[in-house]
Write an enzyme that holds these catalytic residues in place. Sequence first.
Site, PDB file in Angstrom:
ATOM      1  N   ASP A  58       1.194  -1.490   0.435  1.00  8.84           N
ATOM      2  CA  ASP A  58       0.340  -0.059  -0.430  1.00  8.84           C
ATOM      3  C   ASP A  58       0.760   1.563  -0.053  1.00  8.84           C
ATOM      4  OD1 ASP A  58      -2.566   1.202   0.029  1.00  8.84           O
ATOM      5  OD2 ASP A  58      -1.760   1.791   2.089  1.00  8.84           O
ATOM      6  N   GLU A 109       0.758   5.776   0.608  1.00  6.17           N
ATOM      7  CA  GLU A 109       0.633   6.394   0.988  1.00  6.17           C
ATOM      8  C   GLU A 109       0.609   7.684   0.468  1.00  6.17           C
ATOM      9  OE1 GLU A 109      -1.832   7.275   3.567  1.00  6.17           O
ATOM     10  OE2 GLU A 109      -1.818   5.397   4.077  1.00  6.17           O
ATOM     11  N   HIS A 129      -4.989   3.096   7.725  1.00  2.00           N
ATOM     12  CA  HIS A 129      -4.339   4.561   7.108  1.00  2.00           C
ATOM     13  C   HIS A 129      -2.831   4.909   7.717  1.00  2.00           C
ATOM     14  CE1 HIS A 129      -7.742   5.391   5.964  1.00  2.00           C
ATOM     15  NE2 HIS A 129      -8.221   5.321   6.442  1.00  2.00           N
TER      16      HIS A 129
END
Lengths: 727, 125
Positions: free
Chosen positions: A541, A543, A682
């Site tokens: 992932d 950010e 997150h």
Amino acid sequence: MKTKNKFWVFALASLFGLIISITLVTYHLWGQLEPDQQTVMWQIIKGYTGYLFIILILASSGIGFVLDFMVNTYIIPLAKLVDEALVISTVNPSHRIKLEGAKNIVRLVEIINTNAERMQQSDSHEKKLIVKEKAQLEEEKNTLAAVISGLPEGVVICNVEGQILLYNKRARLLLSRNGQTDDDHHISARLLGLGRSVFGVVDKYLIIHALDEMTDAIEQKKENIIYQFIIPSVNNVLLRIQAIPILRDNREMYGFILVLYDITQIVRSAAKRDVFLESLTVMSRSSIGAIRAAIETMAAYPDMQALEQEHLQKVILDESVVLSRRLDRVEKKIRSSGESQWPLDNMRCSDLAEAVKKKAEEKLEVSIILEKGAEDMLIKGDHLALVYTICFLIAQLKETQGIERFVYRTQKDDRFLLIDLIWPGRVLSLETLRQWQSLELMIQGEGLPLPMKDVLERHGAEIWPQSESETESQTESGAKACLRLLFPSVSVATEKKRQWRPRISLENRPEFYDFDLFNQPGQIPDLDNLPLAQLRYTVFDTETTGLNPSGGDEIISVGALRIINNRLLHEEYFDQLVNPQRPLPPESIRFHGIQPEMLEGQPTIENVLPQFQRFAEDTVMVAHNAAFDMRMLQIKEAPTGIRFINPVLDTLLLSAVVHPSHTDHNIEDIAQRLGIRVVGRHTALGDAIATAEIFIKLIPLLEQKGIRTLKQARLSSKKTYYARLKY
Amino acid sequence: MPHTILIVDDEPGIVVPLEFLMKKSGYTVLIARTGEEALQWIEKKTPDLILLDLMLPLCSGFEICQKIREHPQWKSIKIIILTAKSRETDMAKGIALGADAYVTKPFSTHKLVEMVSEMVNNIQK
């Protein structure tokens, strides 16, 4: 055709045949009769036609009834019996036959049922045994893995191809850059990983050479084969590596173990000592040589001139000064290198104090009060020897002075660590202490057969008695005496370096092993046709500064983990902040929680992507909403020259394939549907973990839908509605 | 009356120059080669300053130090430990046991003489 129908066809055909045979026999018999006999017969037949017909009807229906009875009691039950016995012996051992029929058939059914019952019982017993054995094996495997994981030496186990099947924490520490990935200023992809090649961490030619040597040794039928070599590893660490072959019963090698030892300190201090000794002897010899020559000359010529005498004196003076200085310097250096041959380890002073208190109170029936002080400090030493030393002192004090209550205190100043034993009474004489120091550390038959002197010597420690009032202002009545143990204190630098402790815990099953990898076929060119459960994945992932890859938004964090053999390897992760080289939009901080100052000094994407590519090498890449992350990576293709050609799967799309009726396919919703607890969302790594757990749960669900291979997964993803959402 | 210095050392190689230096500096010099002798001298003459070696036959310099400090009447005696033992822990032990200074061999004779004179001059005679 049904059994019954089959039978009746057969019965009718037989009847037909019977009638034909009777007709033929009758016809033949008729031909042999005399004409008058024929006439008589004909008349008889004609006269009694009704009776004959009735006999014929009765006879054939009698036969019919017998046959029907036979069919229902023997033929049909027998056929059923065959079918049902087959069911028992093949698909359903718990099936039992229920049949009506002839007595013998019913008996046969009973026998078959009884046997089936017995078979099933012994079967389930066997199965239980197998399950038990399996569990035992699994436990042993886990124990072994846990023990290896906690060993103080680094251990890496490979198959003959050099593929890593197992490694432990220590090996990771010794072979990976900085050991930890959360180091702030360095990129630290872990290239040591399950299923990866060992050549990534140890030079290929050294391993090949080691394998050749070991193979030779095996062929020469040598026992205890070990091949050793030394390599410089990351972080300026020097490693001694022992390669040990793993042999099958037929002495064929099917793998090898690498045992890693950090010899940096040993080599360094040995080298230092060599240099010190060398310089000491050489310089001493030349200085002493000069002094001796000067003195001898002066002695030989007592009547030499004053000037000449002054010259020679100056030589002696100068050389003495040189010698003194050199000695000072060398000694200081040896001290600072400070490595003794004894295995000394850092321990907390409080641990030592507790151990002394426990042992002394149990063994010696004294009471020890631990006074608050510097118990958080570290002391460098041999734990057992120090415990016995202090307990031995207590034992001697009790025996000779009758003291039973002690205060134990730890203090620290800039250079030393002090351990004081305090008791009310007279100060001990050094003479007595000297005698004790030459005694062996034995307390009631237990202890170390070493004189205390040696133990103190090896710790660089000193001991002396003093009056307690010398160190503290004395307010209480009665004099207090103190025995003071003085240790050189541990510097913070060495403290940090030596923090590592082996931990063996069976509860913490290490995740980074997989013995099944022994049977891996190696690299298969056509990944597409492999079952999903067999592939290796990098789940990742990113950010970013925002949601618009082509509008100048940049990656600020990459997190990734690997899945091998359907298991998520929590220990092998990639977690790296990236300096975006642009301001961080304040509104984005709400999503990723990364503050601008956290990105200062972090590497740029140009430095991170090559590392990440190596991390993801030879795997299928998986992400949630992969299109976005892949777009982010693709935009960096031109500036970094890094291109990710791995096949890609998207958990968002796969979830839509599995649950087409649902409309929500964000991580939280999927996780909830699949019963996954999500922690640390997150952050790039947190999301990668959640994605990976989702992906693992999706694989069996996809299988139920007939999607088994990578190709099928890719094609079905493509078809889903979400695939049309393009960034 | 000149100050009295007691030199406690078993190595003549160091005793000879020390004796010479101290005499030249104007002190009365006593020599002891063992701990026993040293204690006898102390009881008899109570020197103002002792130059004490640590490695002595039979009993160590540390023990002499401890014994001197056990007696209040000898409290004013200055003790300079002169030794080849140069570990920090040894120094700490020497000071803890009552030495006034700790000097490792080899040392500068010039500095030693300075140290001695400074110490004895501070004694109120």
